[in-house]
Design a protein around this motif. Structure first.
Motif, PDB file in Angstrom:
ATOM      1  N   SER A   1       0.804  -1.220   0.000  1.00 10.64           N
ATOM      2  CA  SER A   1       0.000   0.000   0.000  1.00 10.64           C
ATOM      3  C   SER A   1       0.843   1.279   0.000  1.00 10.64           C
ATOM      4  O   SER A   1       0.292   2.378  -0.005  1.00 10.64           O
ATOM      5  N   THR A   2       2.164   1.151  -0.032  1.00 14.26           N
ATOM      6  CA  THR A   2       3.012   2.346  -0.047  1.00 14.26           C
ATOM      7  C   THR A   2       2.900   3.050  -1.400  1.00 14.26           C
ATOM      8  O   THR A   2       2.692   2.406  -2.432  1.00 14.26           O
ATOM      9  N   PRO A   3       3.046   4.366  -1.386  1.00 17.84           N
ATOM     10  CA  PRO A   3       2.931   5.119  -2.647  1.00 17.84           C
ATOM     11  C   PRO A   3       3.943   4.687  -3.711  1.00 17.84           C
ATOM     12  O   PRO A   3       3.594   4.610  -4.883  1.00 17.84           O
ATOM     13  N   ILE A   4       5.171   4.404  -3.318  1.00 14.28           N
ATOM     14  CA  ILE A   4       6.177   4.033  -4.317  1.00 14.28           C
ATOM     15  C   ILE A   4       5.819   2.716  -5.000  1.00 14.28           C
ATOM     16  O   ILE A   4       5.982   2.562  -6.214  1.00 14.28           O
ATOM     17  N   PHE A   5       5.292   1.760  -4.246  1.00  9.22           N
ATOM     18  CA  PHE A   5       4.887   0.479  -4.822  1.00  9.22           C
ATOM     19  C   PHE A   5       3.756   0.701  -5.821  1.00  9.22           C
ATOM     20  O   PHE A   5       3.800   0.194  -6.949  1.00  9.22           O
TER      21      PHE A   5
ATOM     22  N   LEU B   1       3.748   0.174 -10.071  1.00 13.18           N
ATOM     23  CA  LEU B   1       2.741  -0.647 -10.755  1.00 13.18           C
ATOM     24  C   LEU B   1       1.974   0.176 -11.781  1.00 13.18           C
ATOM     25  O   LEU B   1       1.667  -0.318 -12.872  1.00 13.18           O
ATOM     26  N   LEU B   2       1.684   1.412 -11.436  1.00 10.69           N
ATOM     27  CA  LEU B   2       0.993   2.303 -12.365  1.00 10.69           C
ATOM     28  C   LEU B   2       1.865   2.560 -13.596  1.00 10.69           C
ATOM     29  O   LEU B   2       1.373   2.525 -14.731  1.00 10.69           O
ATOM     30  N   ALA B   3       3.149   2.794 -13.382  1.00 14.83           N
ATOM     31  CA  ALA B   3       4.066   3.042 -14.501  1.00 14.83           C
ATOM     32  C   ALA B   3       4.194   1.813 -15.403  1.00 14.83           C
ATOM     33  O   ALA B   3       4.373   1.945 -16.612  1.00 14.83           O
TER      34      ALA B   3
ATOM     35  N   GLU C   1       1.800  -0.230 -15.902  1.00 15.37           N
ATOM     36  CA  GLU C   1       0.428  -0.514 -16.324  1.00 15.37           C
ATOM     37  C   GLU C   1      -0.089  -1.814 -15.709  1.00 15.37           C
ATOM     38  O   GLU C   1      -0.759  -2.616 -16.358  1.00 15.37           O
ATOM     39  N   LEU C   2       0.250  -2.012 -14.423  1.00  9.64           N
ATOM     40  CA  LEU C   2      -0.172  -3.200 -13.702  1.00  9.64           C
ATOM     41  C   LEU C   2      -0.913  -2.850 -12.412  1.00  9.64           C
ATOM     42  O   LEU C   2      -1.002  -3.673 -11.492  1.00  9.64           O
ATOM     43  N   ALA C   3      -1.459  -1.643 -12.343  1.00  5.15           N
ATOM     44  CA  ALA C   3      -2.088  -1.167 -11.106  1.00  5.15           C
ATOM     45  C   ALA C   3      -3.281  -2.034 -10.688  1.00  5.15           C
ATOM     46  O   ALA C   3      -3.544  -2.186  -9.490  1.00  5.15           O
ATOM     47  N   ASP C   4      -4.003  -2.599 -11.632  1.00  6.06           N
ATOM     48  CA  ASP C   4      -5.193  -3.398 -11.308  1.00  6.06           C
ATOM     49  C   ASP C   4      -4.902  -4.896 -11.218  1.00  6.06           C
ATOM     50  O   ASP C   4      -5.824  -5.700 -11.125  1.00  6.06           O
ATOM     51  N   THR C   5      -3.626  -5.268 -11.229  1.00  6.01           N
ATOM     52  CA  THR C   5      -3.245  -6.671 -11.209  1.00  6.01           C
ATOM     53  C   THR C   5      -3.099  -7.153  -9.766  1.00  6.01           C
ATOM     54  O   THR C   5      -2.579  -6.449  -8.917  1.00  6.01           O
ATOM     55  N   SER C   6      -3.562  -8.370  -9.506  1.00  6.36           N
ATOM     56  CA  SER C   6      -3.437  -8.929  -8.152  1.00  6.36           C
ATOM     57  C   SER C   6      -1.967  -9.244  -7.852  1.00  6.36           C
ATOM     58  O   SER C   6      -1.150  -9.405  -8.749  1.00  6.36           O
ATOM     59  N   VAL C   7      -1.669  -9.337  -6.554  1.00  3.70           N
ATOM     60  CA  VAL C   7      -0.290  -9.534  -6.106  1.00  3.70           C
ATOM     61  C   VAL C   7      -0.223 -10.789  -5.238  1.00  3.70           C
ATOM     62  O   VAL C   7      -1.079 -11.018  -4.389  1.00  3.70           O
ATOM     63  N   ILE C   8       0.820 -11.597  -5.465  1.00  2.00           N
ATOM     64  CA  ILE C   8       1.069 -12.785  -4.650  1.00  2.00           C
ATOM     65  C   ILE C   8       2.407 -12.599  -3.946  1.00  2.00           C
ATOM     66  O   ILE C   8       3.416 -12.275  -4.586  1.00  2.00           O
ATOM     67  N   HIS C   9       2.412 -12.808  -2.623  1.00  2.00           N
ATOM     68  CA  HIS C   9       3.663 -12.744  -1.866  1.00  2.00           C
ATOM     69  C   HIS C   9       4.384 -14.082  -1.988  1.00  2.00           C
ATOM     70  O   HIS C   9       3.795 -15.139  -1.787  1.00  2.00           O
ATOM     71  N   VAL C  10       5.674 -14.032  -2.334  1.00  2.00           N
ATOM     72  CA  VAL C  10       6.513 -15.227  -2.408  1.00  2.00           C
ATOM     73  C   VAL C  10       7.825 -14.947  -1.685  1.00  2.00           C
ATOM     74  O   VAL C  10       8.213 -13.794  -1.512  1.00  2.00           O
TER      75      VAL C  10
ATOM     76  N   ILE D   1       5.321  -9.781 -13.762  1.00  2.00           N
ATOM     77  CA  ILE D   1       6.572  -9.275 -13.200  1.00  2.00           C
ATOM     78  C   ILE D   1       6.802  -9.889 -11.826  1.00  2.00           C
ATOM     79  O   ILE D   1       5.852 -10.200 -11.106  1.00  2.00           O
ATOM     80  N   PHE D   2       8.065 -10.099 -11.513  1.00  2.00           N
ATOM     81  CA  PHE D   2       8.476 -10.458 -10.158  1.00  2.00           C
ATOM     82  C   PHE D   2       9.253  -9.267  -9.625  1.00  2.00           C
ATOM     83  O   PHE D   2      10.152  -8.753 -10.290  1.00  2.00           O
ATOM     84  N   TRP D   3       8.916  -8.810  -8.421  1.00  2.00           N
ATOM     85  CA  TRP D   3       9.600  -7.672  -7.822  1.00  2.00           C
ATOM     86  C   TRP D   3      10.135  -8.096  -6.470  1.00  2.00           C
ATOM     87  O   TRP D   3       9.376  -8.402  -5.561  1.00  2.00           O
ATOM     88  N   GLY D   4      11.460  -8.125  -6.363  1.00  2.00           N
ATOM     89  CA  GLY D   4      12.098  -8.547  -5.123  1.00  2.00           C
ATOM     90  C   GLY D   4      13.115  -7.537  -4.640  1.00  2.00           C
ATOM     91  O   GLY D   4      13.478  -6.595  -5.337  1.00  2.00           O
ATOM     92  N   VAL D   5      13.588  -7.753  -3.437  1.00  2.00           N
ATOM     93  CA  VAL D   5      14.596  -6.876  -2.835  1.00  2.00           C
ATOM     94  C   VAL D   5      15.968  -7.375  -3.251  1.00  2.00           C
ATOM     95  O   VAL D   5      16.265  -8.564  -3.166  1.00  2.00           O
ATOM     96  N   GLY D   6      16.800  -6.455  -3.692  1.00  2.00           N
ATOM     97  CA  GLY D   6      18.166  -6.793  -4.097  1.00  2.00           C
ATOM     98  C   GLY D   6      19.136  -5.743  -3.599  1.00  2.00           C
ATOM     99  O   GLY D   6      18.752  -4.749  -2.971  1.00  2.00           O
TER     100      GLY D   6
END
Length: 171
Positions: free
Chosen positions: A92-96, A100-102, A104-113, A126-131
């Motif tokens: 729910s953070t603004p940067i996240f 997603l908006l940039a 074009e995935l703002a309406d896509t569901s998210v799965i935590h892995v 897309i997969f988005w992880g911490v690196g």
């Protein structure tokens, strides 16, 4: 099926015996096969009785390897959701939301892995992880923590440049 002598075993059999903690004994030369060993030589050949094998650790090791093989050979799950290692609060953070908006995935569901679990999925957008650094390749985006992204103007600029380049390359 052909029989082989008990003294020659295949590489596979040797590997199995080694995995079970059983040592493989062999003769050094053919000459010693024909001569019968003396009692002193027999004592040298005997394995010390003080050697005890921990069969439970061997079983655990084999079970662990089997479970890893099952995971590797499991069919991939198809999903159209975003895969991420971020927590539910981070979503729910603004940067996240801006990223997603940039993309074009703002309406896509998210799965935590967890890290590495994205390999169990296919067809995700897309997969988005911490690196340690920013990178985007093969539908995998790695960034520093969201807090770090939110507070650093330099990291934000690098992220937006990276996303812009990725979007241009995908056209």
């Amino acid at each position: 099926m052909t029989r082989t002598s008990h003294s020659s075993i295949s590489t596979y059999q040797s590997a199995i015996l080694t995995e079970m903690g059983i040592s493989n004994w062999g003769l050094l030369s053919q000459e010693k096969v024909e001569a019968s060993p003396s009692e002193a030589q027999m004592k040298e050949l005997k394995q010390p009785e003080s050697v005890a094998y921990n069969t439970s650790s061997v079983k655990e090791s084999a079970l662990t390897k089997l479970q890893q093989l099952k995971k590797q050979n499991a069919p991939l799950k198809k999903t159209d959701s975003i895969l991420t290692t971020f927590t539910k609060d981070d979503l729910s953070t603004p940067i996240f939301q801006d990223v997603l908006l940039a993309l074009e995935l703002a309406d896509t569901s998210v799965i935590h892995v967890d890290n590495g679990q994205e390999q169990r999925y296919e067809e995700y957008p897309i997969f988005w992880g911490v690196g340690d650094s920013l990178s985007y390749k093969n539908k995998k985006l790695y960034t520093t923590s969201l807090k770090g992204l939110s507070t650093s103007a330099t990291l934000k600029k690098q992220l937006w440049d990276l996303l812009k380049e990725a979007k241009v390359n995908s056209l």
